[in-house]
Enzyme design. Structure first.
Site, PDB file in Angstrom:
ATOM      1  N   HIS A  34      36.572  65.415  68.076  1.00 44.18           N
ATOM      2  CA  HIS A  34      35.335  66.114  67.744  1.00 44.18           C
ATOM      3  C   HIS A  34      34.518  66.264  69.028  1.00 44.18           C
ATOM      4  O   HIS A  34      35.019  65.936  70.126  1.00 44.18           O
ATOM      5  CB  HIS A  34      34.564  65.361  66.653  1.00 44.18           C
ATOM      6  N   HIS A  37      34.506  63.377  71.521  1.00 48.48           N
ATOM      7  CA  HIS A  37      35.678  63.309  72.414  1.00 48.48           C
ATOM      8  C   HIS A  37      35.597  64.419  73.464  1.00 48.48           C
ATOM      9  O   HIS A  37      35.948  64.217  74.619  1.00 48.48           O
ATOM     10  CB  HIS A  37      36.970  63.499  71.623  1.00 48.48           C
ATOM     11  N   GLN A  61      45.206  47.944  65.991  1.00 47.36           N
ATOM     12  CA  GLN A  61      43.759  47.738  65.922  1.00 47.36           C
ATOM     13  C   GLN A  61      43.212  47.942  64.503  1.00 47.36           C
ATOM     14  O   GLN A  61      42.012  47.895  64.297  1.00 47.36           O
ATOM     15  CB  GLN A  61      43.021  48.603  66.942  1.00 47.36           C
ATOM     16  N   GLN A 148      30.017  55.545  74.523  1.00 48.99           N
ATOM     17  CA  GLN A 148      28.985  54.536  74.220  1.00 48.99           C
ATOM     18  C   GLN A 148      28.885  54.286  72.718  1.00 48.99           C
ATOM     19  O   GLN A 148      28.340  53.284  72.294  1.00 48.99           O
ATOM     20  CB  GLN A 148      27.606  55.050  74.659  1.00 48.99           C
TER      21      GLN A 148
HETATM   22  O1  PAF Z   1      38.017  54.428  70.613  1.00 53.01           O
HETATM   23  C1  PAF Z   1      39.154  54.719  70.191  1.00 53.01           C
HETATM   24  O2  PAF Z   1      39.415  55.807  69.692  1.00 53.01           O
HETATM   25  C2  PAF Z   1      40.278  53.681  70.297  1.00 53.01           C
HETATM   26  O3  PAF Z   1      39.790  52.403  70.034  1.00 53.01           O
HETATM   27  C3  PAF Z   1      41.027  53.725  71.628  1.00 53.01           C
HETATM   28  C4  PAF Z   1      40.133  53.374  72.805  1.00 53.01           C
HETATM   29  C5  PAF Z   1      41.600  55.120  71.832  1.00 53.01           C
HETATM   30  C6  PAF Z   1      42.187  52.734  71.600  1.00 53.01           C
HETATM   31  O4  PAF Z   1      43.086  53.032  70.586  1.00 53.01           O
END
Ligand code: PAF
Length: 305
Positions: A34, A37, A61, A148
């Protein structure tokens, strides 16, 4: 724009770029790109010559019961965003090549991994640190661009890079918001219209907290309590945390510091959202009327007459 799925292809392309003596950027993402990014890609494009974006929904994660399987994966639209932003190379590996059978090595950033997001998402930052270190090892960029919006994540990645002597500059770009204040997130698309409206309570509460602290409030414990109460009063909001913390250590505060952050995580109609606002008392000019008690509590020099 080159699109590859093997680490060997990334290394070859980056080596060729490095031989031209250019500065290399890494923008790690999980896709569903989006405008937030896009701002990272634009910053990378401005500051570096060869921009590598990665698109990988990182399973390690996500905890059990989190939204790994339903996380949006609009790959063609993501590639269009990268192309429009002038990305040079997109790396979108398969999970089996990132974590082959027998994979056994993980990165833990002690302390910062355990509080706030870490307390509610055990193992989350272990997965983030591990994948980002792996991507840094493959790409070996000069600069790493992160948002951030994921305040704790950017602190933790800075810590990891410093602790492991990685020769990379960590650049944190400001949160991008919709005009009404909602912080952009790949999960916003899952908010029902009423819940999207309710979700505005997060950014509104953060703005109020910041205004109070900038205006000279010294009872940070009371601010924290009221922040939580205000959010809990909103319909269909379930607060995980709502707090004011030291900007670097994330220790919860009872009295002001020079550099703080207000941070919130809440489920709105079942969608988990996070947001934050940095609060920097050191930038307030002396003549702004901030009370001497606040300046003293936060370690500011006394105001000049
Ligand atoms: O912020 C994110 O989208 C994720 O945590 C990252 C840094 C790409 C790691 O998978």
């Amino acid at each position: 724009m080159i699109v590859v799925d093997s680490a060997a292809d990334v290394r070859d392309a980056v080596r060729a770029a490095r031989e031209r003596g250019v500065r290399i950027a890494l923008v790690p993402t999980m896709g569903a790109l989006h405008a937030g990014h896009r701002s990272l890609l634009d910053a990378a494009r401005q500051r570096c010559d060869f921009v590598v974006a990665t698109i990988f929904v990182n399973p390690t994660q996500f905890g059990p019961g989190e939204d790994f399987s339903t996380y949006p994966r609009p790959i063609e639209a993501d590639l269009d965003v990268c192309r429009a932003a002038g990305v040079d190379l997109v790396f979108r590996p398969a999970a089996e090549t990132v974590y082959p059978s027998g994979f056994a090595t993980f990165v833990e950033v002690a302390g910062l991994s355990d509080v706030l997001e870490g307390a509610f998402r055990p193992g989350h930052f272990r997965g983030v640190a591990t994948i980002v270190l792996k991507l840094l090892n493959v790409v070996q960029p000069d600069a790493l661009f992160v948002g951030q919006k994921d305040y704790q994540q950017q602190l933790l990645l800075r810590r990891m890079c410093a602790d492991l002597d990685l020769p990379v500059e960590v650049v944190a770009c400001p949160t991008v918001r919709d005009p009404d204040g909602l912080a952009l997130s790949s999960r916003n698309v899952r908010l029902a219209p009423d819940d999207r409206w309710t979700a505005l309570a997060l950014s509104a509460t953060l703005r109020e907290v910041r205004a109070r602290l900038l205006a000279g409030e010294t009872d940070v414990a009371a601010v924290r309590r009221e922040m939580r109460a205000r959010l809990e009063a909103a319909p269909s909001v379930r607060v995980d945390y709502a707090t004011v913390a030291d900007a670097d250590t994330l220790a919860e505060l009872d009295s002001p510091r020079l550099r703080m952050a207000a941070l919130v995580a809440a489920r709105v109609g079942g969608v988990r959202l996070i947001d934050n606002l940095p609060i920097d008392l050191s930038v307030i000019p002396a003549q702004a009327g901030i009370q001497p008690a606040v300046r003293a509590a936060a370690g500011c020099p006394p105001a000049q007459a």
